[in-house]
Design a protein around this motif. Structure first.
Motif, PDB file in Angstrom:
ATOM      1  N   ARG A  10       0.815  -1.219   0.000  1.00 41.50           N
ATOM      2  CA  ARG A  10       0.000   0.000   0.000  1.00 41.50           C
ATOM      3  C   ARG A  10       0.844   1.264   0.000  1.00 41.50           C
ATOM      4  O   ARG A  10       0.368   2.335  -0.345  1.00 41.50           O
ATOM      5  CB  ARG A  10      -0.939  -0.008   1.214  1.00 41.50           C
ATOM      6  CG  ARG A  10      -1.850  -1.229   1.230  1.00 41.50           C
ATOM      7  CD  ARG A  10      -2.598  -1.374   2.541  1.00 41.50           C
ATOM      8  NE  ARG A  10      -3.649  -0.386   2.689  1.00 41.50           N
ATOM      9  CZ  ARG A  10      -4.453  -0.317   3.747  1.00 41.50           C
ATOM     10  NH1 ARG A  10      -4.299  -1.192   4.745  1.00 41.50           N
ATOM     11  NH2 ARG A  10      -5.389   0.598   3.825  1.00 41.50           N
ATOM     12  N   VAL A  11       2.088   1.139   0.455  1.00 40.64           N
ATOM     13  CA  VAL A  11       3.033   2.250   0.390  1.00 40.64           C
ATOM     14  C   VAL A  11       4.338   1.723  -0.189  1.00 40.64           C
ATOM     15  O   VAL A  11       4.617   0.519  -0.134  1.00 40.64           O
ATOM     16  CB  VAL A  11       3.285   2.887   1.777  1.00 40.64           C
ATOM     17  CG1 VAL A  11       2.010   3.454   2.363  1.00 40.64           C
ATOM     18  CG2 VAL A  11       3.912   1.886   2.737  1.00 40.64           C
ATOM     19  N   ARG A  51      -8.382   4.679  10.159  1.00 44.12           N
ATOM     20  CA  ARG A  51      -8.613   5.928   9.428  1.00 44.12           C
ATOM     21  C   ARG A  51      -7.290   6.611   9.091  1.00 44.12           C
ATOM     22  O   ARG A  51      -7.092   7.122   7.980  1.00 44.12           O
ATOM     23  CB  ARG A  51      -9.482   6.876  10.261  1.00 44.12           C
ATOM     24  CG  ARG A  51     -10.953   6.558  10.230  1.00 44.12           C
ATOM     25  CD  ARG A  51     -11.684   7.269  11.355  1.00 44.12           C
ATOM     26  NE  ARG A  51     -11.697   8.716  11.258  1.00 44.12           N
ATOM     27  CZ  ARG A  51     -12.621   9.425  10.607  1.00 44.12           C
ATOM     28  NH1 ARG A  51     -13.599   8.793   9.955  1.00 44.12           N
ATOM     29  NH2 ARG A  51     -12.601  10.739  10.608  1.00 44.12           N
ATOM     30  N   LYS A  54      -5.491   4.667   6.337  1.00 43.82           N
ATOM     31  CA  LYS A  54      -6.156   4.867   5.048  1.00 43.82           C
ATOM     32  C   LYS A  54      -5.740   6.197   4.427  1.00 43.82           C
ATOM     33  O   LYS A  54      -5.430   6.276   3.226  1.00 43.82           O
ATOM     34  CB  LYS A  54      -7.672   4.812   5.218  1.00 43.82           C
ATOM     35  CG  LYS A  54      -8.471   4.881   3.922  1.00 43.82           C
ATOM     36  CD  LYS A  54      -9.957   4.686   4.211  1.00 43.82           C
ATOM     37  CE  LYS A  54     -10.771   4.561   2.928  1.00 43.82           C
ATOM     38  NZ  LYS A  54     -10.777   5.821   2.155  1.00 43.82           N
ATOM     39  N   ALA A  55      -5.709   7.240   5.232  1.00 47.03           N
ATOM     40  CA  ALA A  55      -5.317   8.552   4.716  1.00 47.03           C
ATOM     41  C   ALA A  55      -3.861   8.551   4.260  1.00 47.03           C
ATOM     42  O   ALA A  55      -3.507   9.157   3.241  1.00 47.03           O
ATOM     43  CB  ALA A  55      -5.537   9.619   5.781  1.00 47.03           C
ATOM     44  N   THR A  57      -2.000   5.878   3.237  1.00 49.48           N
ATOM     45  CA  THR A  57      -1.769   5.054   2.050  1.00 49.48           C
ATOM     46  C   THR A  57      -2.409   5.655   0.804  1.00 49.48           C
ATOM     47  O   THR A  57      -1.919   5.444  -0.311  1.00 49.48           O
ATOM     48  CB  THR A  57      -2.300   3.631   2.270  1.00 49.48           C
ATOM     49  OG1 THR A  57      -3.687   3.686   2.636  1.00 49.48           O
ATOM     50  CG2 THR A  57      -1.527   2.925   3.371  1.00 49.48           C
ATOM     51  N   GLU A  58      -3.481   6.413   0.981  1.00 47.80           N
ATOM     52  CA  GLU A  58      -4.105   7.076  -0.163  1.00 47.80           C
ATOM     53  C   GLU A  58      -3.454   8.426  -0.465  1.00 47.80           C
ATOM     54  O   GLU A  58      -3.774   9.065  -1.461  1.00 47.80           O
ATOM     55  CB  GLU A  58      -5.601   7.262   0.090  1.00 47.80           C
ATOM     56  CG  GLU A  58      -6.361   5.956   0.132  1.00 47.80           C
ATOM     57  CD  GLU A  58      -7.856   6.151   0.393  1.00 47.80           C
ATOM     58  OE1 GLU A  58      -8.264   7.312   0.647  1.00 47.80           O
ATOM     59  OE2 GLU A  58      -8.589   5.157   0.361  1.00 47.80           O
ATOM     60  N   ARG A  59      -2.542   8.854   0.397  1.00 52.00           N
ATOM     61  CA  ARG A  59      -1.760  10.081   0.221  1.00 52.00           C
ATOM     62  C   ARG A  59      -2.654  11.294   0.022  1.00 52.00           C
ATOM     63  O   ARG A  59      -2.486  12.088  -0.889  1.00 52.00           O
ATOM     64  CB  ARG A  59      -0.770   9.921  -0.933  1.00 52.00           C
ATOM     65  CG  ARG A  59       0.194   8.765  -0.682  1.00 52.00           C
ATOM     66  CD  ARG A  59       0.975   8.382  -1.905  1.00 52.00           C
ATOM     67  NE  ARG A  59       1.246   6.943  -1.846  1.00 52.00           N
ATOM     68  CZ  ARG A  59       1.834   6.257  -2.816  1.00 52.00           C
ATOM     69  NH1 ARG A  59       2.219   6.869  -3.906  1.00 52.00           N
ATOM     70  NH2 ARG A  59       2.036   4.969  -2.681  1.00 52.00           N
ATOM     71  N   ARG A  60      -3.619  11.398   0.922  1.00 50.00           N
ATOM     72  CA  ARG A  60      -4.560  12.509   0.842  1.00 50.00           C
ATOM     73  C   ARG A  60      -4.186  13.626   1.804  1.00 50.00           C
ATOM     74  O   ARG A  60      -3.572  13.386   2.829  1.00 50.00           O
ATOM     75  CB  ARG A  60      -5.975  12.020   1.171  1.00 50.00           C
ATOM     76  CG  ARG A  60      -6.559  11.073   0.134  1.00 50.00           C
ATOM     77  CD  ARG A  60      -8.002  10.721   0.448  1.00 50.00           C
ATOM     78  NE  ARG A  60      -8.125   9.839   1.597  1.00 50.00           N
ATOM     79  CZ  ARG A  60      -8.833  10.115   2.679  1.00 50.00           C
ATOM     80  NH1 ARG A  60      -9.462  11.277   2.783  1.00 50.00           N
ATOM     81  NH2 ARG A  60      -8.923   9.249   3.667  1.00 50.00           N
ATOM     82  N   TYR A  64      -4.734  14.772   9.881  1.00 46.55           N
ATOM     83  CA  TYR A  64      -4.598  13.587  10.725  1.00 46.55           C
ATOM     84  C   TYR A  64      -4.988  13.913  12.159  1.00 46.55           C
ATOM     85  O   TYR A  64      -5.641  13.120  12.837  1.00 46.55           O
ATOM     86  CB  TYR A  64      -3.150  13.083  10.733  1.00 46.55           C
ATOM     87  CG  TYR A  64      -2.594  12.582   9.432  1.00 46.55           C
ATOM     88  CD1 TYR A  64      -3.419  12.130   8.401  1.00 46.55           C
ATOM     89  CD2 TYR A  64      -1.220  12.537   9.238  1.00 46.55           C
ATOM     90  CE1 TYR A  64      -2.888  11.654   7.218  1.00 46.55           C
ATOM     91  CE2 TYR A  64      -0.673  12.052   8.054  1.00 46.55           C
ATOM     92  CZ  TYR A  64      -1.511  11.620   7.045  1.00 46.55           C
ATOM     93  OH  TYR A  64      -0.973  11.140   5.886  1.00 46.55           O
ATOM     94  N   SER A 386       4.971   8.255  -6.719  1.00 42.79           N
ATOM     95  CA  SER A 386       3.813   8.884  -7.332  1.00 42.79           C
ATOM     96  C   SER A 386       4.172  10.288  -7.779  1.00 42.79           C
ATOM     97  O   SER A 386       4.919  11.013  -7.125  1.00 42.79           O
ATOM     98  CB  SER A 386       2.655   8.950  -6.327  1.00 42.79           C
ATOM     99  OG  SER A 386       1.602   9.726  -6.822  1.00 42.79           O
ATOM    100  N   ARG A 391      -3.854  14.575  -2.929  1.00 39.68           N
ATOM    101  CA  ARG A 391      -5.000  14.860  -3.785  1.00 39.68           C
ATOM    102  C   ARG A 391      -5.886  15.839  -3.059  1.00 39.68           C
ATOM    103  O   ARG A 391      -5.983  15.795  -1.864  1.00 39.68           O
ATOM    104  CB  ARG A 391      -5.786  13.589  -4.088  1.00 39.68           C
ATOM    105  CG  ARG A 391      -5.038  12.633  -5.003  1.00 39.68           C
ATOM    106  CD  ARG A 391      -6.013  11.620  -5.606  1.00 39.68           C
ATOM    107  NE  ARG A 391      -6.572  10.728  -4.607  1.00 39.68           N
ATOM    108  CZ  ARG A 391      -5.984   9.608  -4.224  1.00 39.68           C
ATOM    109  NH1 ARG A 391      -4.847   9.260  -4.718  1.00 39.68           N
ATOM    110  NH2 ARG A 391      -6.531   8.849  -3.315  1.00 39.68           N
TER     111      ARG A 391
END
Length: 391
Positions: A10-11, A51, A54-55, A57-60, A64, A386, A391
């Protein structure tokens, strides 16, 4: 290792290896069946940790952590208080609950309740309960009037951690800073009843140059160990609030490095509390300054700031949706910085009679992040796989 296993695939592998090596500078420990690294991170396993992961690994771009001042009132008058010069106001119950709901919707994993003195609110337990289980909760307190029954009610509400601030290992010096006799004894008793209630407990202090030079930090760490807390939080001084305009309050690079080394040295030793030192965790080698990017602060008047030490307002969460304010802040905080934002701003706040600065002035003086500025190492490695790290 179970935590890192969750991240496999995931990372980037290089980022995982970097984090694994950095863990030698932490002191993971168990409390009530969960793993605690420090209060920068939610405990594992928990919904809040899921939570957070998830944030990551999704790089949002997600706050936090969000700190919410639920009141400006406090029984003490510490001259360095970071809340100094802000309006004397307390969020109404429905306002506080609404903001907590909005913070949860943003994706925050850790919600800190601060002030002022949050224990002055009779409905604090309700606010803590409203934050869970999606968000881990920290109550930052002076320990004022915290007795056994109140500690047990906070435990029943599901509080994740209670952090008691102390100013010195010497009772007289502590009381002098607080401006109230007996405040040290109240802080000590607050730690005791919190531990007896089964709540994860930390103590925190500001690592001033005087404490570094005199060996006071070592004495305070030993005191924290005697009190049996799980964590010793060590903050770097910032010229904000009551210390606004006092540039000399902030540390030199060598002094910050001394705090950095304190974090590493004590976490590599067996026994004693874990150390969470911001000069280490927010260094360029780690995660840098996430103000306005992965951290958010909302004061007792609803004003939204990048962090609790940066008295700029980008809008009121009472007057407009928090999600809109957070979206608007992205143009000022598109990525984390390598250095503390207040290092650039401290000299611009000395003449301000009231804080935070209003939205227009805040937007004018907030420094733009240079597109050529490197990312802190923890983010650089995560972004490597990436083209767009957020995002």
């Amino acid at each position: 290792m179970r935590i890192f296993a969750r991240m496999l695939g995931r990372v980037p592998a290089g980022h995982l290896w970097y984090l694994l090596r950095r863990m030698r500078n932490e002191k993971p420990h168990r409390f009530a069946g969960q793993i605690r690294i420090n209060t920068f991170f939610p405990p594992y396993p928990s919904i809040a940790f899921d939570r957070f992961l998830k944030a990551v690994t999704e790089r949002r771009r997600v706050p936090y952590s969000t700190y919410l001042a639920v009141t400006s009132a406090c029984p003490y008058r510490c001259p360095h208080c970071s809340y100094g010069r802000r309006r004397d106001v307390t969020l109404r119950r429905e306002q506080a609950l609404n903001i907590i709901s909005q913070v949860k919707t943003l994706g925050t994993a850790t919600l800190g309740f601060t002030g002022g003195e949050p224990l002055l609110r009779g409905d604090l337990e309700e606010l803590v309960s409203a934050a869970g289980p999606e968000m881990a909760t920290i109550v930052f307190t002076t320990g004022w009037a915290l007795d056994g029954p109140r500690a047990r009610r906070l435990a029943e509400a599901g509080v994740t951690c209670l952090t008691v601030g102390i100013e010195s290992s010497d009772a007289g010096e502590h009381d002098s800073v607080r401006g109230a006799a007996g405040s040290f004894a109240k802080a000590r008793d607050a730690v005791r009843v919190t531990r007896e209630a089964g709540i994860y407990t930390a103590v925190s202090t500001i690592g001033t140059r005087e404490k570094i030079a005199s060996g006071e930090l070592e004495r305070m760490y030993r005191l924290a160990a005697e009190w049996g807390v799980g964590e010793f939080r060590l903050l770097a001084p910032v010229a904000t609030g009551g210390a606004a305009g006092r540039g000399a309050f902030m540390l030199s690079e060598d002094e910050r490095r001394a705090l950095y080394d304190f974090h590493v040295a004590h976490n590599r030793r067996r026994g004693g509390p874990a150390v969470a030192c911001f000069a280490y965790l927010e260094s360029q080698e780690m995660f840098g300054c996430g103000a306005g990017y992965h951290h958010l602060f909302i004061d007792a008047g609803g004003e939204v700031s990048p962090c609790d030490l940066t008295p700029l307002s980008f809008g009121s969460a009472i007057d407009e949706p928090l999600s809109e304010i957070w979206r608007r802040m992205a143009s000022y905080f598109p990525l984390p910085r390598c250095e503390c934002l207040m290092g650039e701003l401290a000299g611009k706040l000395g003449g301000a009679a009231a804080l935070p600065l209003g939205r227009r002035e805040s937007e004018l003086i907030c420094p733009a992040r240079s597109p050529d500025e490197p990312l802190p190492e923890g983010y650089r490695r995560l972004a490597a796989a990436s083209e767009s790290p957020a995002r």
